[in-house]
Design a protein around this motif. Structure first.
Motif, PDB file in Angstrom:
ATOM      1  N   PHE A 176       0.830  -1.212   0.000  1.00  0.00           N
ATOM      2  CA  PHE A 176       0.000   0.000   0.000  1.00  0.00           C
ATOM      3  C   PHE A 176       0.860   1.257   0.000  1.00  0.00           C
ATOM      4  N   TYR A 177       1.804   1.348   0.923  1.00  0.00           N
ATOM      5  CA  TYR A 177       2.629   2.550   1.004  1.00  0.00           C
ATOM      6  C   TYR A 177       3.494   2.704  -0.248  1.00  0.00           C
ATOM      7  N   ALA A 178       4.018   1.592  -0.756  1.00  0.00           N
ATOM      8  CA  ALA A 178       4.907   1.664  -1.916  1.00  0.00           C
ATOM      9  C   ALA A 178       4.162   2.115  -3.167  1.00  0.00           C
ATOM     10  N   THR A 179       2.939   1.638  -3.339  1.00  0.00           N
ATOM     11  CA  THR A 179       2.188   1.969  -4.565  1.00  0.00           C
ATOM     12  C   THR A 179       1.417   3.272  -4.457  1.00  0.00           C
ATOM     13  N   SER A 180       1.330   3.846  -3.261  1.00  0.00           N
ATOM     14  CA  SER A 180       0.610   5.114  -3.109  1.00  0.00           C
ATOM     15  C   SER A 180       1.555   6.309  -3.061  1.00  0.00           C
TER      16      SER A 180
END
Length: 433
Positions: A223-227
């Motif tokens: 989630f954090y990486a793709t956002s």
């Protein structure tokens, strides 16, 4: 039905694999719940047979009911015929089960089992409507459960994953935070669930909770990486890897224990891949990403080799550190494929390990290729060849991708390999001339 008997293997129970087994409305003694009645029991068995015995892949253009269409859906999106038929059977069973439960004639766990199974099938359909249906059913399950225990934390994890796929990040974070809080070593906190997930300082003692926590950390990392929250992603991933490494496990003495260790190792490898990508996006030196990707590739291969009973050292080179050639079609060892509660997680794990090995080797190839010199191109070619080996359906070079590898990923792998091979050939030819 022999597939619906309760788990009796002591090691499976000790390592809590029985808590993760698929339930199809079973009674305590196995078989479908007698209180369902003949028609509903027949429907449950029909759903099981359709889901497990019908060959996947056949598509059916099914018109989605208007009340289940989301703004992102094509109302005629094709789904697998077996999934739609399984869903239809479960719909009919639930229509019979709910009135029986309201009349006090049915165990609450039976309807909970049916809702979970229907949610799983709806999610596998792959449509936005299917994802929305799955989330709705699991929200109903959540409302029926006490807010503790492996099942509740697993449902919270799944609700977070579904919310993320439905482009609802705030709900996703809230569910993941709840899941991580429930699996913390101190048990269920009496405090309110934090608005964002908080990584615990130590792992839980329960094997099932360790696996759920590891999966939640992978979801949160993605989630954090793709956002675009790269710094947050890096911090989370480094903390998650430290936490997973702190899980102290005795030397494996049984298949259930080994499978647990391999599960944790594989989740660590996924987070390592995420961290490598994040460090690269943050413009860190390529060597840092290469280190994490190399570690992820080795870990993923170790998982796949162990589950298939293959040596990790090439048999023709005693003492060599060259890994054994990939064999994507090698079957699971019997000790992982025969126990009822191990078969499905072991099968999923070896598939996921092969895929993550292919991904890690491909990304390693990209980083080496970017250096541009001949030696780096040769290294990149070797990485791409190994990625293709893990992604291929068979080791015979039949040009097909394996289970879990999307066609677009397979084509990208082949394209990378062909590009570097041609560049090396052109360089060699030019030097000769």
């Amino acid at each position: 039905m022999v597939e619906l008997v309760p788990e009796s293997d002591k090691d499976c129970i000790d390592w809590e694999w029985d808590a993760e087994a698929e339930r199809w409305g079973q009674s305590e003694n196995g078989g479908t719940d007698p209180s369902l009645g003949f028609m509903a029991r027949f429907g449950m068995r029909s759903a099981w047979l359709e889901h497990h015995w019908t060959s996947p892949g056949t598509l059916k253009h099914t018109k989605v009911p208007s009340n289940r269409i989301t703004p992102f859906d094509d109302p005629t999106t094709p789904v697998e015929r077996r999934l739609q038929t399984t869903r239809d059977f479960l719909d009919d069973v639930l229509d019979i089960a709910l009135p029986k439960e309201s009349a006090g004639l049915l165990r609450p766990q039976t309807v909970t089992d049916i809702l979970i199974r229907r949610a799983d099938v709806s999610e596998r359909m792959g449509t936005k409507a299917g994802l929305a249906d799955a989330r709705y059913d699991l929200q109903r399950v959540w409302s029926r459960l006490p807010a503790d225990g492996p099942l509740a934390s697993r449902i919270a994890l799944k609700l977070g994953d579904l919310s993320f796929r439905l482009r609802d990040p705030d709900n996703a974070l809230a569910w993941w935070a709840r899941c991580i809080q429930m699996t913390s070593s101190s048990g269920l906190s009496t405090q309110a669930t934090p608005p964002i997930p908080v990584i615990p300082s130590s792992p839980p003692s329960s094997p099932a909770s360790q696996r759920i926590l590891a999966s939640a950390l992978v979801s949160l990392s993605a989630f954090y990486a793709t956002s675009g929250q790269l710094r947050q992603a890096q911090s989370l991933e480094e903390s998650a890897l430290d936490l997973l490494r702190s899980i102290r496990l005795p030397s494996p003495t049984s298949a259930p224990q080994t499978l647990h260790s391999l599960y944790i190792l594989h989740r660590s490898s996924l987070i390592s891949v995420h961290l490598a990508e994040v460090l690269n996006a943050l413009k860190n030196p390529p060597a840092e990403s290469i280190k994490w990707l190399s570690q992820a590739a080795r870990s993923s291969e170790q998982v796949a080799f162990t589950l298939a009973g293959q040596p990790t050292i090439h048999p023709n080179a005693p003492g060599s550190k060259v890994p054994h050639p990939p064999s994507p079609r090698a079957p699971l060892l019997p000790e992982y494929s025969k126990p009822l509660s191990l078969k499905k997680p072991a099968k999923s794990l070896i598939r996921d390990a092969r895929r993550s090995a292919a991904e890690a080797w491909n990304l390693l190839g990209v980083l080496h290729e970017e250096k541009g010199d001949i030696k780096s191109l040769q290294t990149a070619l070797g990485c791409y060849e190994r990625a293709l080996g893990w992604a291929r359906l068979s080791a015979s070079g039949d040009g097909k991708s394996g289970e879990g590898i999307l066609e677009v990923e397979w084509n990208a792998l082949r394209g990378n390999h062909s590009r570097v091979r041609e560049a090396l050939h052109a360089n060699t030819t030019g030097r000769r001339e």
